[in-house]
Scaffold this motif. Sequence first.
Motif, mmCIF file in Angstrom:
data_model
loop_
_atom_site.group_PDB
_atom_site.id
_atom_site.type_symbol
_atom_site.label_atom_id
_atom_site.label_comp_id
_atom_site.label_asym_id
_atom_site.label_seq_id
_atom_site.Cartn_x
_atom_site.Cartn_y
_atom_site.Cartn_z
ATOM 1 N N ILE A 1 17.255 4.568 29.527
ATOM 2 C CA ILE A 1 16.600 4.022 28.469
ATOM 3 C C ILE A 1 15.620 4.939 27.921
ATOM 4 N N GLU A 2 15.720 5.346 26.470
ATOM 5 C CA GLU A 2 14.877 6.454 25.914
ATOM 6 C C GLU A 2 15.261 7.748 26.624
ATOM 7 N N SER A 3 14.321 8.668 26.854
ATOM 8 C CA SER A 3 14.562 9.879 27.592
ATOM 9 C C SER A 3 14.948 9.586 28.967
ATOM 10 N N PRO A 4 15.919 10.706 29.482
ATOM 11 C CA PRO A 4 16.138 10.575 30.914
ATOM 12 C C PRO A 4 14.956 11.197 31.540
ATOM 13 N N ILE A 5 14.749 10.505 32.841
ATOM 14 C CA ILE A 5 13.515 10.886 33.529
ATOM 15 C C ILE A 5 13.831 11.198 34.821
ATOM 16 N N PHE A 6 13.221 12.474 35.553
ATOM 17 C CA PHE A 6 13.595 12.846 37.011
ATOM 18 C C PHE A 6 12.366 13.528 37.648
ATOM 19 N N TYR A 7 12.759 13.460 38.908
ATOM 20 C CA TYR A 7 11.713 14.461 39.580
ATOM 21 C C TYR A 7 12.061 15.781 39.304
ATOM 22 N N GLU A 8 11.278 16.238 38.377
ATOM 23 C CA GLU A 8 11.523 17.582 37.758
ATOM 24 C C GLU A 8 11.800 19.002 38.756
ATOM 25 N N HIS A 9 10.966 18.793 39.673
ATOM 26 C CA HIS A 9 10.816 19.784 40.848
ATOM 27 C C HIS A 9 12.093 19.862 41.708
ATOM 28 N N ARG A 10 12.998 18.660 41.650
ATOM 29 C CA ARG A 10 14.213 18.461 42.573
ATOM 30 C C ARG A 10 15.277 18.947 41.726
ATOM 31 N N THR A 11 16.420 19.158 42.457
ATOM 32 C CA THR A 11 17.700 19.484 42.037
ATOM 33 C C THR A 11 18.339 18.063 41.301
ATOM 34 N N GLY A 12 19.387 18.348 40.661
ATOM 35 C CA GLY A 12 19.925 17.214 39.951
ATOM 36 C C GLY A 12 20.715 16.685 40.984
ATOM 37 N N PHE A 13 21.423 17.193 42.033
ATOM 38 C CA PHE A 13 22.020 16.478 43.154
ATOM 39 C C PHE A 13 21.082 15.828 44.069
ATOM 40 N N GLU A 14 19.755 16.287 44.479
ATOM 41 C CA GLU A 14 18.801 15.619 44.944
ATOM 42 C C GLU A 14 18.253 14.379 44.335
ATOM 43 N N ASN A 15 18.120 14.421 43.023
ATOM 44 C CA ASN A 15 17.856 13.066 42.010
ATOM 45 C C ASN A 15 18.864 12.389 42.496
ATOM 46 N N LEU A 16 20.180 12.584 42.406
ATOM 47 C CA LEU A 16 21.261 11.688 42.653
ATOM 48 C C LEU A 16 21.023 11.090 43.823
ATOM 49 N N MET A 17 20.840 11.802 45.068
ATOM 50 C CA MET A 17 20.703 11.289 46.324
ATOM 51 C C MET A 17 19.705 10.434 46.625
ATOM 52 N N ASN B 1 1.244 10.625 40.003
ATOM 53 C CA ASN B 1 2.348 11.377 39.310
ATOM 54 C C ASN B 1 3.462 10.532 39.041
ATOM 55 N N GLU B 2 3.765 9.604 39.623
ATOM 56 C CA GLU B 2 4.869 8.642 39.317
ATOM 57 C C GLU B 2 4.745 8.043 37.920
#
Lengths: 284, 232
Positions: A61-77, B77-78
């Motif tokens: 929904i809208e822009s994709p949001i992630f834990y930016e300091h984590r890697t893409g793989f870690e976000n998926l994990m 931060n969340e």
Amino acid sequence: MNLHVKRGEIHSLIGQNKAGITSLLKLLTGLWKPTSGEIELFGERIDKNAYLYLEKMGSVIESPIFYEHRTGFENLMIHGAYLGIYDHLQIIDALALFDLQGMEHNPVRSYSFGLKQKLGIIRAIVMKPELLILDEPMKGLDPIEKKELRQVIRNINHQYGTTVIISSHHLEDLEQITDTVGVIHDGKLIKEEAMEQIKAKSLAYIDLTTDDDHKTAYLLEKKLHIQHFQVLHSGQIRIFKSPLPVHEIVNQLVTHHIQIHEITQNQHPLERYILNCNKGSEKH
Amino acid sequence: MDMVKTDWKMYLLGFGLLNMIIVSCIWLLLHAINPADMKLMYPIFPSYRFVYEWIITASKFGTTIFEAVLLVGIILNEYKNKTILILFQYPYPRWKLLLSKILLIGLLAFTFFSCTTVVSFIGFMTMNTFDAMIYEPITSLLSVHLILEIMIQGLGTVAIGFIPLFFGMIHKSVKTTWITSTLLAFLIHLPINAPNERMIYGTKPILYIPLAIAGIMVTVHFIYQANNRDVS
């Protein structure tokens, strides 16, 4: 609003900015709570405290949001862990759907917007959801990435029978993948139609504005053997199902000293359909 | 829990530093200041009770700041980075997700408090064996009564440490959380009583209990609001 989304189809929601599409998608994904009325999904009524239906759903929904300091793989994990899946293979399979250019082990903050968009879609489909909700997934993607995304959506839809609700302003992309189109205006569903019907209704045509409509009509009929055309008003001729390419027609007109003021080619039935729908709704 | 290894290193470093500061301060107080002057101010000087009061005050102060770090890292931060939108799309009730975060913060802060108190005390005792300043027997201080006191003080400090969440969540502001927590640490946990009173450090129950209840109310209010409001 009563959306008729058939199981296993790709359903597009189209509307102007602030038509209420994102609000609707937020209500469906439980991010917004309905102040009145009720939502029914998968044949079940979704009340304010419902949450189990979310396990059948993937969304961006809208822009994709992630834990930016984590890697893409870690976000998926992390995503997998929240859903009780610790199988790396499932994540690796999902990553194979989209080319992340070997960036999956880099922190997300180093990603371009297009790459984040791709990762967001991978996260949404990693669990092979029954319903996939994508809000403006084409945003920020280049033509090659858009083509890839169309292919991924088609694959997910065909291989896993995932129903897809997609909202986008990229009509030419939607045209190629959608089964049904819903037009939303001012928070209301004003039209819902199968893409096949829209295509059938819409004839591709070329509009010509010249300095001499009589001479042009004569030339089209007698010299170029074009039968299906209509003189709309002085100087404007609409050619349907032209057997000749546009540049050939232009060449012939120029050779016969006919000045062309304007030439437009209508190729996007969905765009015209939306414009007509909006015109209709504004009249009301 | 969103904490990477570097975060943990930072927290452990902070924990180590705090302990070193506490032990060093007490050591300096015992060595550098004239015992007669100290006795005028603090009638219990020099005793393990005096050392304990100092340690518990510094632990409360440090725990409040540490809890603010956790509140910012795990909750604020969340919201600020909007990752809460992803969390709320998982098939769990929102209140359970948030309660687990609150419990995690509480547990980590309580562990921080207990460890700081115990490690600092052990650190001081070790130093005291090399250069004795306090000669009283230690057995009574290690009694169940003292452990219970540490636990109650710890729970109270952790509960009070949630108060900044209320102010921080108004505008999802990390700065406000920091300021509130620092003010709280200075106003509530630093010495506020006049000299010659037995309880020199910490706060009186009349202030401490309502503040602890307020902290609990803040967490309940936060979970209730987040459970029922739209997120965008």
